[in-house]
Scaffold this motif. Structure first.
Motif, PDB file in Angstrom:
ATOM      1  N   GLN A   1       0.845  -1.203   0.000  1.00  0.00           N
ATOM      2  CA  GLN A   1       0.000   0.000   0.000  1.00  0.00           C
ATOM      3  C   GLN A   1       0.881   1.254   0.000  1.00  0.00           C
ATOM      4  N   PRO A   2       1.532   1.512  -1.147  1.00  0.00           N
ATOM      5  CA  PRO A   2       2.503   2.617  -1.192  1.00  0.00           C
ATOM      6  C   PRO A   2       1.870   3.987  -0.988  1.00  0.00           C
ATOM      7  N   ASP A   3       0.546   4.073  -1.133  1.00  0.00           N
ATOM      8  CA  ASP A   3      -0.072   5.391  -1.067  1.00  0.00           C
ATOM      9  C   ASP A   3      -0.409   5.852   0.348  1.00  0.00           C
ATOM     10  N   LEU A   4      -0.175   5.021   1.324  1.00  0.00           N
ATOM     11  CA  LEU A   4      -0.475   5.421   2.700  1.00  0.00           C
ATOM     12  C   LEU A   4       0.376   6.635   3.084  1.00  0.00           C
ATOM     13  N   PRO A   5      -0.215   7.536   3.856  1.00  0.00           N
ATOM     14  CA  PRO A   5       0.510   8.773   4.201  1.00  0.00           C
ATOM     15  C   PRO A   5       1.779   8.516   5.020  1.00  0.00           C
ATOM     16  N   TYR A   6       1.839   7.375   5.693  1.00  0.00           N
ATOM     17  CA  TYR A   6       2.998   7.082   6.557  1.00  0.00           C
ATOM     18  C   TYR A   6       4.300   7.043   5.761  1.00  0.00           C
ATOM     19  N   PHE A   7       4.166   6.744   4.458  1.00  0.00           N
ATOM     20  CA  PHE A   7       5.371   6.587   3.641  1.00  0.00           C
ATOM     21  C   PHE A   7       5.755   7.881   2.932  1.00  0.00           C
ATOM     22  N   ASP A   8       4.891   8.883   3.050  1.00  0.00           N
ATOM     23  CA  ASP A   8       5.139  10.162   2.393  1.00  0.00           C
ATOM     24  C   ASP A   8       5.955  11.050   3.335  1.00  0.00           C
TER      25      ASP A   8
ATOM     26  N   ASP B   1      15.467   6.680  14.368  1.00  0.00           N
ATOM     27  CA  ASP B   1      15.835   8.094  14.401  1.00  0.00           C
ATOM     28  C   ASP B   1      14.615   9.000  14.538  1.00  0.00           C
ATOM     29  N   GLY B   2      13.433   8.406  14.480  1.00  0.00           N
ATOM     30  CA  GLY B   2      12.246   9.188  14.782  1.00  0.00           C
ATOM     31  C   GLY B   2      11.469   9.720  13.594  1.00  0.00           C
ATOM     32  N   ARG B   3      11.615   9.126  12.428  1.00  0.00           N
ATOM     33  CA  ARG B   3      10.820   9.584  11.284  1.00  0.00           C
ATOM     34  C   ARG B   3       9.334   9.479  11.628  1.00  0.00           C
ATOM     35  N   PRO B   4       8.595  10.610  11.567  1.00  0.00           N
ATOM     36  CA  PRO B   4       7.233  10.665  12.119  1.00  0.00           C
ATOM     37  C   PRO B   4       6.280   9.640  11.506  1.00  0.00           C
ATOM     38  N   GLY B   5       6.299   9.475  10.194  1.00  0.00           N
ATOM     39  CA  GLY B   5       5.375   8.545   9.554  1.00  0.00           C
ATOM     40  C   GLY B   5       5.627   7.119  10.018  1.00  0.00           C
ATOM     41  N   TYR B   6       6.889   6.763  10.134  1.00  0.00           N
ATOM     42  CA  TYR B   6       7.242   5.410  10.553  1.00  0.00           C
ATOM     43  C   TYR B   6       6.864   5.181  12.016  1.00  0.00           C
ATOM     44  N   ARG B   7       7.092   6.214  12.815  1.00  0.00           N
ATOM     45  CA  ARG B   7       6.724   6.087  14.228  1.00  0.00           C
ATOM     46  C   ARG B   7       5.220   5.873  14.383  1.00  0.00           C
ATOM     47  N   ALA B   8       4.462   6.648  13.596  1.00  0.00           N
ATOM     48  CA  ALA B   8       3.007   6.551  13.687  1.00  0.00           C
ATOM     49  C   ALA B   8       2.536   5.170  13.248  1.00  0.00           C
ATOM     50  N   LEU B   9       3.136   4.677  12.187  1.00  0.00           N
ATOM     51  CA  LEU B   9       2.773   3.360  11.663  1.00  0.00           C
ATOM     52  C   LEU B   9       3.158   2.262  12.669  1.00  0.00           C
ATOM     53  N   TRP B  10       4.338   2.412  13.185  1.00  0.00           N
ATOM     54  CA  TRP B  10       4.857   1.436  14.168  1.00  0.00           C
ATOM     55  C   TRP B  10       3.931   1.352  15.391  1.00  0.00           C
TER      56      TRP B  10
ATOM     57  N   GLY C   1       6.908  13.921   3.017  1.00  0.00           N
ATOM     58  CA  GLY C   1       6.489  15.311   3.065  1.00  0.00           C
ATOM     59  C   GLY C   1       5.180  15.536   3.811  1.00  0.00           C
ATOM     60  N   PHE C   2       4.539  14.434   4.196  1.00  0.00           N
ATOM     61  CA  PHE C   2       3.238  14.527   4.875  1.00  0.00           C
ATOM     62  C   PHE C   2       3.423  15.200   6.230  1.00  0.00           C
ATOM     63  N   THR C   3       2.505  16.120   6.544  1.00  0.00           N
ATOM     64  CA  THR C   3       2.677  16.864   7.792  1.00  0.00           C
ATOM     65  C   THR C   3       1.675  16.450   8.870  1.00  0.00           C
ATOM     66  N   GLY C   4       0.854  15.472   8.568  1.00  0.00           N
ATOM     67  CA  GLY C   4      -0.053  14.944   9.568  1.00  0.00           C
ATOM     68  C   GLY C   4      -1.341  15.709   9.663  1.00  0.00           C
ATOM     69  N   PRO C   5      -2.222  15.390  10.557  1.00  0.00           N
ATOM     70  CA  PRO C   5      -2.049  14.221  11.440  1.00  0.00           C
ATOM     71  C   PRO C   5      -2.308  12.900  10.715  1.00  0.00           C
ATOM     72  N   TYR C   6      -1.757  11.836  11.253  1.00  0.00           N
ATOM     73  CA  TYR C   6      -1.937  10.505  10.663  1.00  0.00           C
ATOM     74  C   TYR C   6      -3.253   9.914  11.135  1.00  0.00           C
TER      75      TYR C   6
END
Length: 611
Positions: free
Chosen positions: A188-195, A244-253, A197-202
RNA sequence: GCACCCAUAGCUCAGCUGGAUAGAGCGUUGCCCUCCGAAGGCAAAGGUCAGAGGUUCGAAUCCUCUUGGGUGCGCCA
């Protein structure tokens, strides 16, 4: 803090008392106190307890062991606890207790709120680490072992007086998280977590279910095993970015963790396993950087092939290793702890050492027990040595209470008929179904309400599973055979519950007849045997505690149940005219039930009122 | 290759701080419900404790070797 030895436990059983008496007798005769050890007799037909000290001591003293034994025996003249003290064979001292002493003990146990359980001399803080069920992976049969053994040790240590903290220590960090991220990004490459440049919220809703994770994880693991270099590199990169704290990855995790934890909680709840903490490896993450800096400052961190390692082998500790080119070199043993990968990621061992730092800061445990598969023995050796070298714990405070593997009927790691792994949740359901069927078959529990029947079936199923697990030594690689565990005959969990239910039934009937338990007066052989078993609870718990071996407790509880069953067959409780006899036997039943239920509780089992 | 763990009754497992006849459950055979719950109790058969040395008055238990299994060995956890 006193050492973890026998003297650490305060015991009040016959074994301890007779040992103390024998020890002072040996000392009075000029021998070492340690040879005064008294044990339960190997020959119950001859005596209740025995002491072999005279044999041990005779040679050095150039004396006849029987003569030494006679001297020791003379110190017991007039001891009212004993019916007789005989010297047998080459010089065994055979102690037979008087009925009066056994009766007194039984009555003392009956008025003891701890029912004969010993206490630690000094309360300590103990951390029990249940060694990480992982995010994205449903628990399987191997997790049953750690959970059941860890829970029993937790309860036992706590009951003997220690402050015990159980930590699930969830596996929620490391490369597997990167695998999941990359695996999902492909689906699902289109999920915002992978973008980036996405500024949230997730989104608050999880984009994946546990089933999704259960599909993605094995697929990505397989690719790594198959040496898919691109995928591995991507997973490593994602792991590093997550850490390292990438926001999208943290949110997904966060979603991965929550979804997985729900499933784990369900399975653990079904087993009656509870944790005080649901920490994960990720919770140690804030400690990693300062710890790395500290290791560096202490000169423990060494550059090696682009990675940072800690050498833990002492001088001279080496092993031979054959290299790819066929040459053999000496390498340190145990190998160095890999602290920081060449990618800059914290590794498994790093996280574990950081967890020690975290626990030291938050709790300051005197002892940490890791209830983890023995295959990780070397890993823990590396981690513990690193912690000792860096001063994060004192030598001896970290201990790997290893357990063996669970195998299928063919002796290889357990698999289902179609070759997959059996999920723990499914295993529990199967056990409950069998228990249901078996109860109906035996015509038991017919008078129960639907809820009570379901509760009973669940208790029977859990007892079968857990007792089978606990009756093996924790290091044994044992063969898991659900049908055998569920047979409900012989040495099984349901047998224990059945004996408890029979006791409850007697007490219920006695109540209806207006009969009450009274002073216990031991007379019959089956009564003697039962009281000796009850007295043995102290030692069984002590050994369980010192060896971290719940199978000793399991064995005691089984023998107690068996002792009761013999008593039940030989000594009618509610029939006859002798009121004092009935009161005495009721007292014995009541006492036995209390100790049995305590023992069951320490194993994490509970008996229904009826079944 | 090196290291660690293991080998006990037909099967599954206890026992292993050295001691008298090596235990349990299952399975096999026999017995016991006009008596408190038979998922029970009693009894029998079944073992050169993998093999060989050693230490010891004494070894399933401690040491060495051999054989046969399991597991682990730096960028997975």
């Amino acid at each position: 803090m006193p050492a973890f030895t026998e003297a650490f436990i305060e015991s009040r059983d016959f074994k301890t008392e007779l040992s103390a008496s024998a020890a002072s007798a040996f000392v009075a005769e000029g021998f070492d106190a340690s040879v005064g050890r008294v044990n339960a007799s190997d020959r119950p037909d001859l005596a209740d307890f025995q002491c072999n000290g005279a044999l041990a001591v005779a040679k050095a003293a150039k004396a006849n062991p029987r003569e030494v034994a006679a001297k020791i025996a003379s110190h017991f003249d007039g001891d009212t606890r004993l019916d007789k003290l005989e010297i047998a064979g080459p010089g065994f001292l055979n102690f037979t207790l008087s009925h009066g002493a056994l009766s007194d003990r039984a009555n003392a146990l009956a008025s003891d709120p701890r029912i004969g359980a010993p206490k630690v001399a000094q309360r300590r803080k103990v951390m029990i680490d249940f060694g990480g069920p992982n995010v994205a992976k449903e628990m399987h049969i191997g997790h049953l072992r750690t959970a059941v053994i860890g829970e029993s040790l937790k309860r036992t240590l706590r009951f003997l007086g220690d402050e015990v903290i159980g930590d699930a220590h969830f596996g929620d960090w490391g490369l597997q998280m990167g695998q999941l991220i990359v695996g999902l990004s492909e689906e699902q490459p289109d999920l915002p977590y992978f973008d980036a440049g996405f500024t949230g919220p997730y989104p608050a809703e999880s984009p994946v279910t546990l089933a999704d994770l259960g599909r993605i994880y094995p697929k990505s693991s397989a690719r790594i095993k198959a040496k898919d270099a691109d995928f591995l590199a991507a997973a490593r990169k994602a792991t590093k970015e997550l850490q390292d704290g990438r926001p999208g990855y943290r949110a997904l995790w966060q979603h991965f963790v929550v979804v997985s934890r729900e499933a784990l909680k369900r399975d653990y709840a079904a087993l009656g396993v509870e944790f005080d903490l649901w920490y994960g490896e990720s919770d140690a993450d804030p400690y990693v950087e300062p710890m790395i800096a500290d290791l560096k400052a202490k000169g423990l961190l060494v550059e090696d092939n682009g990675a940072q390692v800690v050498h833990v082998a002492r001088p001279g500790e080496t092993r031979k290793k054959k290299l790819d080119d066929g040459s053999v070199v000496e390498v340190p043993s145990p190998p160095p702890l890999l602290a920081v990968s060449s990618e800059g990621s914290a590794m498994y061992g790093t996280t574990d050492v950081a967890t020690i730092v975290q626990r030291q800061k938050e709790f300051g445990p005197d002892l940490s027990l890791y209830i983890v598969d023995q295959r990780q023995a070397e890993h823990f050796e590396q981690v513990f040595r690193t912690a000792y070298l860096a001063g994060y714990a004192q030598e001896g405070q970290l201990e790997h209470a290893a357990n063996g593997t669970v195998n299928g009927p063919d002796g290889t790691p357990f698999k289902t008929r179609d070759g997959g792994t059996l999920k723990l949740g499914d295993l529990i359901s199967q056990a409950v179904e069998k228990a249901n069927a078996r109860l109906h078959e035996a015509g038991l529990g017919e008078g129960l309400s639907e809820d009570a029947f379901a509760d009973t079936a669940h208790k029977v199923a859990v007892a079968a599973l857990k007792f089978a697990e606990l009756s093996n030594h924790r290091l044994t690689n044992y063969i898991f055979d659900l049908d055998r565990f569920m047979s409900f005959e012989g040495k099984t969990g349901p047998y224990l519950l059945y004996q408890a239910v029979r006791m409850k039934s007697i007490l219920r009937k006695a109540g209806e007849q207006g009969l009450a338990a009274g002073l216990i007066a031991v007379a019959e052989p089956a009564e003697r045997e039962l009281v000796l078993l009850l007295d043995g609870f102290d030692n069984a718990l002590k050994e369980t505690y010192l060896k971290r071996a719940p199978n000793i407790l399991a064995d005691h509880v089984y023998r107690l149940a068996q002792g009761f069953s013999k008593f039940y067959a030989a000594c009618p409780v509610l029939v006859g005219e002798d009121a004092a006899l009935k009161a005495s036997r009721l007292g014995l039943v009541s006492l036995t039930l209390r100790q049995l239920e305590l023992g069951l509780d320490l194993m994490g089992l509970s008996a229904p009122d009826q079944m």
